[in-house]
Write a protein that holds these residues in place. Structure first.
Motif, PDB file in Angstrom:
ATOM      1  N   UNK A 229       0.814  -1.214   0.000  1.00  0.00           N
ATOM      2  CA  UNK A 229       0.000   0.000   0.000  1.00  0.00           C
ATOM      3  C   UNK A 229       0.848   1.264   0.000  1.00  0.00           C
ATOM      4  N   UNK A 230       1.844   1.313   0.848  1.00  0.00           N
ATOM      5  CA  UNK A 230       2.657   2.530   0.971  1.00  0.00           C
ATOM      6  C   UNK A 230       3.449   2.844  -0.288  1.00  0.00           C
ATOM      7  N   UNK A 231       3.693   1.834  -1.143  1.00  0.00           N
ATOM      8  CA  UNK A 231       4.474   2.090  -2.357  1.00  0.00           C
ATOM      9  C   UNK A 231       3.767   3.049  -3.305  1.00  0.00           C
ATOM     10  N   UNK A 232       2.457   3.176  -3.163  1.00  0.00           N
ATOM     11  CA  UNK A 232       1.718   4.106  -4.013  1.00  0.00           C
ATOM     12  C   UNK A 232       1.735   5.538  -3.516  1.00  0.00           C
ATOM     13  N   UNK A 233       2.296   5.750  -2.314  1.00  0.00           N
ATOM     14  CA  UNK A 233       2.291   7.088  -1.701  1.00  0.00           C
ATOM     15  C   UNK A 233       3.662   7.378  -1.105  1.00  0.00           C
ATOM     16  N   UNK A 234       4.702   7.462  -1.940  1.00  0.00           N
ATOM     17  CA  UNK A 234       6.081   7.577  -1.447  1.00  0.00           C
ATOM     18  C   UNK A 234       6.485   9.011  -1.108  1.00  0.00           C
ATOM     19  N   UNK A 235       5.782   9.603  -0.163  1.00  0.00           N
ATOM     20  CA  UNK A 235       6.031  10.995   0.198  1.00  0.00           C
ATOM     21  C   UNK A 235       6.128  11.140   1.713  1.00  0.00           C
ATOM     22  N   UNK A 236       7.021  12.013   2.173  1.00  0.00           N
ATOM     23  CA  UNK A 236       7.214  12.193   3.603  1.00  0.00           C
ATOM     24  C   UNK A 236       5.988  12.779   4.297  1.00  0.00           C
ATOM     25  N   UNK A 237       5.171  13.535   3.561  1.00  0.00           N
ATOM     26  CA  UNK A 237       4.017  14.171   4.190  1.00  0.00           C
ATOM     27  C   UNK A 237       2.730  13.359   4.038  1.00  0.00           C
ATOM     28  N   UNK A 238       2.854  12.098   3.614  1.00  0.00           N
ATOM     29  CA  UNK A 238       1.711  11.192   3.545  1.00  0.00           C
ATOM     30  C   UNK A 238       1.937  10.060   4.544  1.00  0.00           C
ATOM     31  N   UNK A 239       0.946   9.818   5.391  1.00  0.00           N
ATOM     32  CA  UNK A 239       1.030   8.746   6.373  1.00  0.00           C
ATOM     33  C   UNK A 239       0.200   7.558   5.898  1.00  0.00           C
ATOM     34  N   UNK A 240       0.830   6.400   5.833  1.00  0.00           N
ATOM     35  CA  UNK A 240       0.124   5.177   5.458  1.00  0.00           C
ATOM     36  C   UNK A 240       0.222   4.205   6.621  1.00  0.00           C
ATOM     37  N   UNK A 241      -0.919   3.851   7.181  1.00  0.00           N
ATOM     38  CA  UNK A 241      -0.987   2.884   8.281  1.00  0.00           C
ATOM     39  C   UNK A 241      -1.712   1.658   7.753  1.00  0.00           C
ATOM     40  N   UNK A 242      -1.189   0.459   8.047  1.00  0.00           N
ATOM     41  CA  UNK A 242      -1.853  -0.695   7.452  1.00  0.00           C
ATOM     42  C   UNK A 242      -1.465  -2.011   8.064  1.00  0.00           C
ATOM     43  N   UNK A 243      -2.075  -3.048   7.507  1.00  0.00           N
ATOM     44  CA  UNK A 243      -1.744  -4.435   7.877  1.00  0.00           C
ATOM     45  C   UNK A 243      -1.751  -5.270   6.604  1.00  0.00           C
ATOM     46  N   UNK A 244      -0.616  -5.878   6.339  1.00  0.00           N
ATOM     47  CA  UNK A 244      -0.508  -6.756   5.185  1.00  0.00           C
ATOM     48  C   UNK A 244      -1.067  -8.141   5.511  1.00  0.00           C
ATOM     49  N   UNK A 245      -1.300  -8.902   4.460  1.00  0.00           N
ATOM     50  CA  UNK A 245      -1.706 -10.298   4.616  1.00  0.00           C
ATOM     51  C   UNK A 245      -1.230 -11.073   3.405  1.00  0.00           C
ATOM     52  N   UNK A 246      -0.663 -12.254   3.640  1.00  0.00           N
ATOM     53  CA  UNK A 246      -0.154 -13.081   2.545  1.00  0.00           C
ATOM     54  C   UNK A 246      -0.557 -14.521   2.793  1.00  0.00           C
ATOM     55  N   UNK A 247      -1.064 -15.161   1.751  1.00  0.00           N
ATOM     56  CA  UNK A 247      -1.408 -16.577   1.845  1.00  0.00           C
ATOM     57  C   UNK A 247      -1.257 -17.196   0.465  1.00  0.00           C
ATOM     58  N   UNK A 248      -0.175 -17.953   0.271  1.00  0.00           N
ATOM     59  CA  UNK A 248       0.063 -18.540  -1.039  1.00  0.00           C
ATOM     60  C   UNK A 248       0.173 -17.461  -2.107  1.00  0.00           C
ATOM     61  N   UNK A 249      -0.692 -17.534  -3.119  1.00  0.00           N
ATOM     62  CA  UNK A 249      -0.651 -16.563  -4.215  1.00  0.00           C
ATOM     63  C   UNK A 249      -1.424 -15.289  -3.900  1.00  0.00           C
ATOM     64  N   UNK A 250      -1.937 -15.164  -2.679  1.00  0.00           N
ATOM     65  CA  UNK A 250      -2.732 -13.998  -2.301  1.00  0.00           C
ATOM     66  C   UNK A 250      -1.863 -12.991  -1.550  1.00  0.00           C
ATOM     67  N   UNK A 251      -1.988 -11.732  -1.949  1.00  0.00           N
ATOM     68  CA  UNK A 251      -1.266 -10.625  -1.313  1.00  0.00           C
ATOM     69  C   UNK A 251      -2.266  -9.514  -1.048  1.00  0.00           C
ATOM     70  N   UNK A 252      -2.313  -9.043   0.198  1.00  0.00           N
ATOM     71  CA  UNK A 252      -3.314  -8.062   0.587  1.00  0.00           C
ATOM     72  C   UNK A 252      -2.691  -6.933   1.397  1.00  0.00           C
ATOM     73  N   UNK A 253      -3.452  -5.848   1.492  1.00  0.00           N
ATOM     74  CA  UNK A 253      -3.208  -4.866   2.542  1.00  0.00           C
ATOM     75  C   UNK A 253      -4.483  -4.070   2.785  1.00  0.00           C
ATOM     76  N   UNK A 254      -4.720  -3.807   4.073  1.00  0.00           N
ATOM     77  CA  UNK A 254      -5.841  -2.977   4.496  1.00  0.00           C
ATOM     78  C   UNK A 254      -5.278  -1.856   5.353  1.00  0.00           C
ATOM     79  N   UNK A 255      -5.573  -0.614   4.978  1.00  0.00           N
ATOM     80  CA  UNK A 255      -4.989   0.490   5.733  1.00  0.00           C
ATOM     81  C   UNK A 255      -5.687   1.807   5.508  1.00  0.00           C
ATOM     82  N   UNK A 256      -5.089   2.853   6.057  1.00  0.00           N
ATOM     83  CA  UNK A 256      -5.615   4.207   5.933  1.00  0.00           C
ATOM     84  C   UNK A 256      -4.503   5.113   5.420  1.00  0.00           C
ATOM     85  N   UNK A 257      -4.836   5.918   4.438  1.00  0.00           N
ATOM     86  CA  UNK A 257      -3.903   6.868   3.842  1.00  0.00           C
ATOM     87  C   UNK A 257      -4.316   8.266   4.285  1.00  0.00           C
TER      88      UNK A 257
END
Length: 304
Positions: A229-257
């Motif tokens: 998630x944070x890779x889409x907002x690579x700026x010092x003045x943007x806060x990205x809080x989140x939780x990743x999840x990975x299971x086999x071929x599944x990659x997730x993240x849920x967070x707040x920008x």
């Protein structure tokens, strides 16, 4: 052109981004304080959520602490026999570890420590977590036995004798993944809509007491992973809080920008890759790119 039609255009663009990255994607991105302003892609379809289950577990822990039914400072000793497979934290240590339940929550959320999460789940109880999900209006979220339950189920479904063998099978492009491995009915599962609702409750103080919600926001802001998630907002003045999840071929993240102008967005992106490789940088990066596309669309629609 209406805001709804423009959001539909963004959804089509995001679907194309998912396809180009070689993944199937599910997405729900919305303004934090105006959730009807949103961009979605199949947001109500249940999906196995991997370590994202640790978010509702954290909320249940905090609500029990608020009610005086659980002491956050209670010290727990985890012997080597208590280890749950995982790449970080206590899961990779060889000696007994003793710490408070609250610190175990910090480990399970920041570095996704599976052993810490399993200890917290034993203290809270999966039925309590599922009950909290119902109370907070998350009808499609169930955590079952957390990661330990998922691993045990995976060994059974793959017909293997160990978790290592099971993981090898589902991460091989030369093997057929058995039916049921990615079935949300038998795994901890949720929908993007449910997770967006839960994140909003944490950020607006509705999930627990003000003190506990502040704790949860702080912990989620300390996650070190920046490749999704944070890779889409690579700026010092943007806060990205989140939780990743990975299971086999599944990659997730849920967070707040949270942007510099004070605006904030819940961002939930789930994906499943067509390939089983454990390293797929484009599959990780599209999570941030898709969320940013949705946020930019919503910012362009402000005031319409």
């Amino acid at each position: 052109m209406s805001a709804a039609r423009r959001s539909g255009g963004a959804a089509r663009t995001i679907r194309e981004m998912f396809a180009d990255a070689g993944v199937r994607g599910w997405l729900h991105v919305a303004e934090l304080h105006r959730p009807e302003a949103r961009v979605t892609v199949d947001p109500d379809e249940p999906v196995p959520m991997g370590s994202v289950y640790k978010v509702p577990l954290m909320v249940a822990f905090c609500r029990l602490a608020d009610a005086g039914e659980l002491d956050p400072a209670l010290r727990v000793t985890l012997e080597p026999s208590h280890r749950v497979a995982g790449p970080t934290g206590i899961s990779i240590l060889q000696d007994a570890v003793s710490m408070s339940l609250r610190d175990l929550v910090v480990l399970m959320m920041t570095i996704s420590d599976n052993t810490a999460a399993d200890a917290v789940l034993r203290a809270v109880g999966s039925t309590v977590v599922d009950g909290v999900c119902r109370e907070l209006g998350l009808p499609d979220t169930r955590i079952l036995g957390g990661v330990a339950g998922t691993w045990a189920q995976l060994v059974t479904e793959t017909g293997t004798e160990s978790l290592a063998a099971a993981m090898e099978r589902i991460t091989s492009n030369d093997a057929t993944v058995p039916a049921g491995v990615y079935d949300p009915v038998s795994k901890a599962s949720t929908t993007p809509s449910d997770m967006a609702r839960l994140l909003r409750a944490i950020w607006t103080g509705a999930a627990a007491s003000a003190e506990r919600c502040a704790f949860m926001r702080d912990v989620m802001g300390r996650q070190p992973w920046r490749h999704r998630l944070a890779s889409g907002f690579p700026y010092d003045d943007v806060t990205v809080s989140g939780k990743t999840g990975t299971f086999g071929s599944m990659r997730h993240e849920a967070g707040v920008v949270e942007l510099a102008d004070g605006s904030a967005y819940t961002a939930v992106v789930f994906t499943q890759a067509a390939r089983a490789d454990s390293t797929l940088p484009r599959a990780d990066a599209v999570i941030g790119a898709a969320a940013r596309t949705a946020v930019e669309e919503l910012r362009g629609n402000e005031g319409t």
